[in-house]
Motif scaffolding. Structure first.
Motif, PDB file in Angstrom:
ATOM      1  N   GLY A  25       0.806   6.712 -10.662  1.00 52.55           N
ATOM      2  CA  GLY A  25       1.301   7.939 -10.069  1.00 52.55           C
ATOM      3  C   GLY A  25       0.888   9.160 -10.877  1.00 52.55           C
ATOM      4  O   GLY A  25       0.273   9.053 -11.944  1.00 52.55           O
ATOM      5  N   THR A  34       8.545   7.184   0.962  1.00 51.83           N
ATOM      6  CA  THR A  34       8.908   7.910  -0.249  1.00 51.83           C
ATOM      7  C   THR A  34       8.618   7.028  -1.459  1.00 51.83           C
ATOM      8  O   THR A  34       8.537   5.801  -1.323  1.00 51.83           O
ATOM      9  N   PRO A  35       8.490   7.611  -2.653  1.00 49.07           N
ATOM     10  CA  PRO A  35       8.310   6.794  -3.854  1.00 49.07           C
ATOM     11  C   PRO A  35       9.628   6.274  -4.413  1.00 49.07           C
ATOM     12  O   PRO A  35       9.665   5.701  -5.497  1.00 49.07           O
ATOM     13  N   THR A  85      14.339  10.508  -5.094  1.00 53.94           N
ATOM     14  CA  THR A  85      13.242  11.180  -5.780  1.00 53.94           C
ATOM     15  C   THR A  85      13.060  12.569  -5.184  1.00 53.94           C
ATOM     16  O   THR A  85      13.572  12.896  -4.117  1.00 53.94           O
ATOM     17  N   HIS A  98      10.586  13.823  -3.744  1.00 55.14           N
ATOM     18  CA  HIS A  98       9.907  13.788  -2.449  1.00 55.14           C
ATOM     19  C   HIS A  98      10.862  13.370  -1.332  1.00 55.14           C
ATOM     20  O   HIS A  98      10.776  13.886  -0.209  1.00 55.14           O
ATOM     21  N   SER A 117       7.417   3.021  -6.257  1.00 53.10           N
ATOM     22  CA  SER A 117       6.544   3.886  -7.034  1.00 53.10           C
ATOM     23  C   SER A 117       5.705   4.742  -6.100  1.00 53.10           C
ATOM     24  O   SER A 117       5.610   4.479  -4.889  1.00 53.10           O
ATOM     25  N   ALA A 118       5.044   5.757  -6.689  1.00 55.80           N
ATOM     26  CA  ALA A 118       4.143   6.606  -5.911  1.00 55.80           C
ATOM     27  C   ALA A 118       2.927   5.812  -5.444  1.00 55.80           C
ATOM     28  O   ALA A 118       2.393   6.048  -4.356  1.00 55.80           O
ATOM     29  N   GLN A 134       3.946   3.947  -2.419  1.00 58.44           N
ATOM     30  CA  GLN A 134       4.066   4.899  -1.316  1.00 58.44           C
ATOM     31  C   GLN A 134       2.698   5.164  -0.694  1.00 58.44           C
ATOM     32  O   GLN A 134       2.546   5.170   0.535  1.00 58.44           O
ATOM     33  N   MET A 188       4.639  14.107  -0.697  1.00 56.05           N
ATOM     34  CA  MET A 188       4.197  13.883  -2.069  1.00 56.05           C
ATOM     35  C   MET A 188       3.719  15.199  -2.654  1.00 56.05           C
ATOM     36  O   MET A 188       3.679  16.221  -1.953  1.00 56.05           O
ATOM     37  N   GLU A 229      -1.108  14.599  -6.233  1.00 58.00           N
ATOM     38  CA  GLU A 229      -1.227  13.182  -5.887  1.00 58.00           C
ATOM     39  C   GLU A 229      -2.048  12.980  -4.617  1.00 58.00           C
ATOM     40  O   GLU A 229      -2.680  11.943  -4.440  1.00 58.00           O
TER      41      GLU A 229
END
Length: 318
Positions: free
Chosen positions: A41, A153-154, A158, A160, A182-183, A186, A200, A204
């Motif tokens: 991420g 979503t991550p 979070t 985001h 995690s991102a 995602q 995001m 990213e």
């Protein structure tokens, strides 16, 4: 009484001398840099760029990146909050420090950390799969206004997830959330077409968008970004001034000696404002927006106040 005062004064002098000696000797070993997320991420990627640049400003000592994912960053944040306040354990700080302390049963709060430097402010973006059926922001908003749109979503709570919740409330949209660990996960959900859209940070999204894997629909900022100049702002398309973003910074456990904090902040400034680091960040899709320890602390306090206003939205989702 005179003896007591004299003893107290001597103790203060000894403490001050020890603190100065500690600062003068800093750093004398490598420094642990805790990333409370899985690898892949934006926090991990930018953290590793910091680690690569750090030795020059830290007398050859290395930043050892330690990924400690779990609990939406709670595992890593708990570890750092209870670590010795000696300047040898640092935390990659994001808004999750604030969110977790307000929303979860954790052993720390914002005051458990010493803010040292903010290095990146990243606007929120709305993205879809490049192969999806939502080609632009108008189509996305129409779909979410007349039915439910699945949102990756991550992780729950979070920044985001919160950005999506806030937009849904403000604009009367219906989102179905698919929370990942995690991102990176995602992004896999989006690229695989398992969800329709996601929220995001711009940093990213730039790389995967350039590779043709995702499509950026809008930037939630005042102006277009030079990292994605062809992407409109949310306000351009709708007329509504919607702004959201995330931050990335560096902190340490609370209780750092003043001299060590000053030494750390000064050395980090050299790392984070060097032309080489700024160039590397830009090449990776991240704009450096440096703020020193005092300015970072003010930013954290302001963000915490804003988060307190969003808490009812999160609680309604639980």
């Amino acid at each position: 009484m005179i003896r007591l005062r004299s003893s107290f004064s001597v103790a203060l002098v000894m403490l001050a001398s020890a603190s100065l000696a500690q600062a003068a000797d800093y750093p004398n070993k490598n420094i642990d840099y805790v990333v409370p997320f899985a690898s892949g991420g934006a926090v991990d990627i930018t953290g590793r760029m910091i680690a690569e640049a750090a030795p020059e400003a830290f007398d050859g000592k290395k930043f050892i990146v330690k990924n400690m994912p779990g609990g939406g960053a709670v595992v890593g944040q708990t570890y750092v909050s209870s670590a010795p306040a000696d300047g040898y354990t640092l935390l990659a700080m994001t808004s999750s420090v604030i969110n977790n302390s307000l929303m979860k049963d954790v052993s720390y709060d914002l005051d458990s950390f010493t803010p040292l430097a903010l290095y990146n402010l990243d606007p929120e973006v709305i993205v879809t799969s490049a192969k999806g059926d939502l080609p632009d922001l108008k189509a996305f908003l129409a779909a979410a206004s007349h039915g439910s749109v699945s949102i990756a979503t991550p992780g729950n709570s979070t920044s985001h997830h919160i950005a999506a919740l806030a937009l849904a409330q403000q604009q009367g949209l219906d989102f179905r959330y698919v929370h990942n660990a995690s991102a990176a996960m995602q992004l896999q959900q989006l690229m695989g077409g398992h969800v329709q859209a996601g929220f995001m940070s711009l940093g990213e999204a730039v790389g995967p968008a350039k590779d043709g894997n995702i499509r950026i629909l809008a930037v939630m900022d005042q102006a277009r970004s030079d990292l994605a100049p062809d992407v409109p702002t949310y306000q351009e398309v709708t007329g509504d001034d919607v702004q959201w973003g995330t931050f990335r910074g560096i902190g340490a456990p609370a209780g750092l000696p003043d001299e060590v904090e000053a030494e750390l902040a000064s050395r980090l400034q050299k790392v984070l404002t060097s032309p080489e680091f700024i160039e590397r960040m830009a090449a990776a899709g991240y704009k450096v927006d440096y703020r020193d320890d005092a300015a970072f602390r003010q930013y954290l306090d302001k963000t915490a106040t804003q988060m307190e206003q969003v808490i009812p939205l999160l609680e309604s989702q639980s």
